[in-house]
Design a protein around this motif. Structure first.
Motif, mmCIF file in Angstrom:
data_model
loop_
_atom_site.group_PDB
_atom_site.id
_atom_site.type_symbol
_atom_site.label_atom_id
_atom_site.label_comp_id
_atom_site.label_asym_id
_atom_site.label_seq_id
_atom_site.Cartn_x
_atom_site.Cartn_y
_atom_site.Cartn_z
ATOM 1 N N HIS A 142 -2.245 45.717 48.349
ATOM 2 C CA HIS A 142 -2.544 46.663 49.440
ATOM 3 C C HIS A 142 -4.036 46.915 49.657
ATOM 4 O O HIS A 142 -4.460 47.166 50.782
ATOM 5 C CB HIS A 142 -1.817 47.986 49.181
ATOM 6 C CG HIS A 142 -0.325 47.847 49.183
ATOM 7 N ND1 HIS A 142 0.413 47.741 50.342
ATOM 8 C CD2 HIS A 142 0.556 47.771 48.157
ATOM 9 C CE1 HIS A 142 1.692 47.613 50.038
ATOM 10 N NE2 HIS A 142 1.809 47.635 48.724
ATOM 11 N N ARG B 125 0.227 46.630 41.952
ATOM 12 C CA ARG B 125 0.602 46.291 43.330
ATOM 13 C C ARG B 125 -0.333 46.947 44.341
ATOM 14 O O ARG B 125 -0.680 46.337 45.359
ATOM 15 C CB ARG B 125 2.054 46.707 43.590
ATOM 16 C CG ARG B 125 3.061 45.869 42.838
ATOM 17 C CD ARG B 125 4.457 46.432 42.954
ATOM 18 N NE ARG B 125 5.298 45.935 41.868
ATOM 19 C CZ ARG B 125 6.455 46.465 41.514
ATOM 20 N NH1 ARG B 125 6.926 47.511 42.172
ATOM 21 N NH2 ARG B 125 7.153 45.954 40.508
ATOM 22 N N LEU B 126 -0.734 48.182 44.052
ATOM 23 C CA LEU B 126 -1.692 48.853 44.929
ATOM 24 C C LEU B 126 -2.975 48.036 45.043
ATOM 25 O O LEU B 126 -3.475 47.786 46.152
ATOM 26 C CB LEU B 126 -2.013 50.254 44.384
ATOM 27 C CG LEU B 126 -3.162 50.999 45.085
ATOM 28 C CD1 LEU B 126 -2.764 51.382 46.502
ATOM 29 C CD2 LEU B 126 -3.562 52.232 44.270
ATOM 30 N N THR C 96 6.551 52.308 50.920
ATOM 31 C CA THR C 96 7.609 51.864 50.007
ATOM 32 C C THR C 96 7.130 51.905 48.563
ATOM 33 O O THR C 96 7.870 52.313 47.658
ATOM 34 C CB THR C 96 8.058 50.433 50.363
ATOM 35 O OG1 THR C 96 8.588 50.424 51.688
ATOM 36 C CG2 THR C 96 9.120 49.933 49.392
ATOM 37 N N LEU C 97 5.888 51.499 48.336
ATOM 38 C CA LEU C 97 5.329 51.530 46.980
ATOM 39 C C LEU C 97 5.292 52.960 46.444
ATOM 40 O O LEU C 97 5.669 53.210 45.288
ATOM 41 C CB LEU C 97 3.920 50.931 46.979
ATOM 42 C CG LEU C 97 3.198 50.937 45.627
ATOM 43 C CD1 LEU C 97 3.954 50.110 44.596
ATOM 44 C CD2 LEU C 97 1.763 50.425 45.779
ATOM 45 N N GLN D 114 8.688 53.955 45.457
ATOM 46 C CA GLN D 114 9.081 53.295 44.214
ATOM 47 C C GLN D 114 8.499 54.026 42.997
ATOM 48 O O GLN D 114 9.161 54.143 41.956
ATOM 49 C CB GLN D 114 8.625 51.840 44.230
ATOM 50 C CG GLN D 114 9.395 50.958 45.186
ATOM 51 C CD GLN D 114 8.776 49.579 45.359
ATOM 52 O OE1 GLN D 114 7.606 49.360 45.024
ATOM 53 N NE2 GLN D 114 9.555 48.640 45.876
ATOM 54 N N ASP E 152 5.380 40.666 42.843
ATOM 55 C CA ASP E 152 5.867 41.174 44.123
ATOM 56 C C ASP E 152 7.376 41.419 44.073
ATOM 57 O O ASP E 152 8.016 41.267 43.025
ATOM 58 C CB ASP E 152 5.481 40.232 45.268
ATOM 59 C CG ASP E 152 6.163 38.862 45.186
ATOM 60 O OD1 ASP E 152 7.148 38.720 44.433
ATOM 61 O OD2 ASP E 152 5.702 37.951 45.878
ATOM 62 N N ASP E 153 7.956 41.786 45.221
ATOM 63 C CA ASP E 153 9.376 42.149 45.278
ATOM 64 C C ASP E 153 10.290 40.973 44.973
ATOM 65 O O ASP E 153 11.455 41.148 44.644
ATOM 66 C CB ASP E 153 9.711 42.720 46.656
ATOM 67 C CG ASP E 153 8.996 44.040 46.917
ATOM 68 O OD1 ASP E 153 8.657 44.715 45.928
ATOM 69 O OD2 ASP E 153 8.765 44.382 48.093
ATOM 70 N N SER F 19 6.156 44.653 50.611
ATOM 71 C CA SER F 19 6.576 45.990 51.006
ATOM 72 C C SER F 19 5.392 46.805 51.488
ATOM 73 O O SER F 19 4.236 46.503 51.186
ATOM 74 C CB SER F 19 7.267 46.693 49.836
ATOM 75 O OG SER F 19 6.382 46.813 48.741
ATOM 76 N N PHE G 243 2.916 49.510 39.345
ATOM 77 C CA PHE G 243 2.687 50.094 40.666
ATOM 78 C C PHE G 243 1.190 50.140 40.998
ATOM 79 O O PHE G 243 0.797 49.908 42.146
ATOM 80 C CB PHE G 243 3.301 51.491 40.726
ATOM 81 C CG PHE G 243 4.748 51.512 40.323
ATOM 82 C CD1 PHE G 243 5.730 51.024 41.179
ATOM 83 C CD2 PHE G 243 5.137 51.982 39.070
ATOM 84 C CE1 PHE G 243 7.068 51.016 40.806
ATOM 85 C CE2 PHE G 243 6.458 51.992 38.684
ATOM 86 C CZ PHE G 243 7.432 51.492 39.554
#
Length: 225
Positions: free
Chosen positions: A135, A130-131, A6-7, A10, A183-184, A2, A127
């Motif tokens: 990303h 994921r960052l 999007t993150l 979320q 991940d998603d 994503s 979150f």
């Protein structure tokens, strides 16, 4: 994978799912939506990340992490390391965002500037993972203060983070860990990063505040920008 937008969305949805402590008065005074996260500032392609505890009043107004008194000290030191001179303006300090990622354990401001509970940190941990894993493209993380460093405890061997922080040379030594994120598709992804802890540069930190600029320069000398 994503997008970063999007993150951020979320994170906002998670914040609205169930109440938790937010300094609503500061957000309202700044005309900001309390549940809109201030997840990061800076360049996701940068090699270095400055990782703090959470947001303060100035950060809410500016919609950027690390821009208050402590954050300014970090930005000044980073600018000086890059340009070999002190910044002359706020615009100079803002250019730090071209070369670094700035983020926190929780992308919200707690009431009274008290640290968020373990429960709140764990709620938003996925979150932040994921960052950093999906990303951000760098691998060097300068943690600011005990809370920020110990956020990484789950990624080291059992007791490794706490043991490292008891070392007398913890503010000169490095620690490599494997960050993990889901991940998603619920696939677990690992990524190696290096932690370079520093004390928190708050004016209230009497033991280290005056020493922080020199300590930061020593850290920044340990790797290439």
């Amino acid at each position: 994978m994503s997008t970063i937008e999007t993150l951020i969305e979320q994170v906002r949805q998670e914040a609205e799912r169930e109440p938790f402590p937010i300094d609503v008065a500061v957000y309202k005074a700044a005309k900001k939506e309390p549940t809109q996260p201030i997840l990061f500032a800076g360049n996701l392609k940068s090699p270095v990340c400055f990782f703090g505890r959470d947001l303060g009043r100035d950060e809410v107004y500016a919609e950027q992490p690390l821009i208050g008194a402590a954050g300014t000290l970090v930005r000044e030191g980073f600018y000086q390391a890059i340009h070999q001179q002190k910044p002359k303006s706020k615009q100079d300090l803002q250019t730090v965002c071209d070369r670094a990622l700035l983020t926190n354990t929780v992308p919200y401001k707690p009431p009274g500037n008290k640290a968020y509970s373990v429960e709140v940190k764990e709620r938003f941990r996925p979150f932040i993972e994921r960052l950093l894993v999906f990303h951000w493209e760098g691998s060097q993380i300068i943690t600011l203060g005990t809370e920020a460093f110990k956020w990484y405890a789950p990624y080291g061997a059992k007791g490794e983070i706490n043991k490292f922080y008891l070392r007398g040379d913890r503010f000169e030594a490095k620690l490599q860990i494997m960050l993990t994120a889901t991940d998603d598709r619920q696939m677990i992804v690992q990524r190696e990063v290096t932690l370079l802890p520093l004390p928190h540069p708050s004016p209230l930190n009497q033991k280290y505040y005056d020493l922080f600029p020199q300590m930061l320069q020593q850290r920044l000398n340990q790797f290439e920008f």
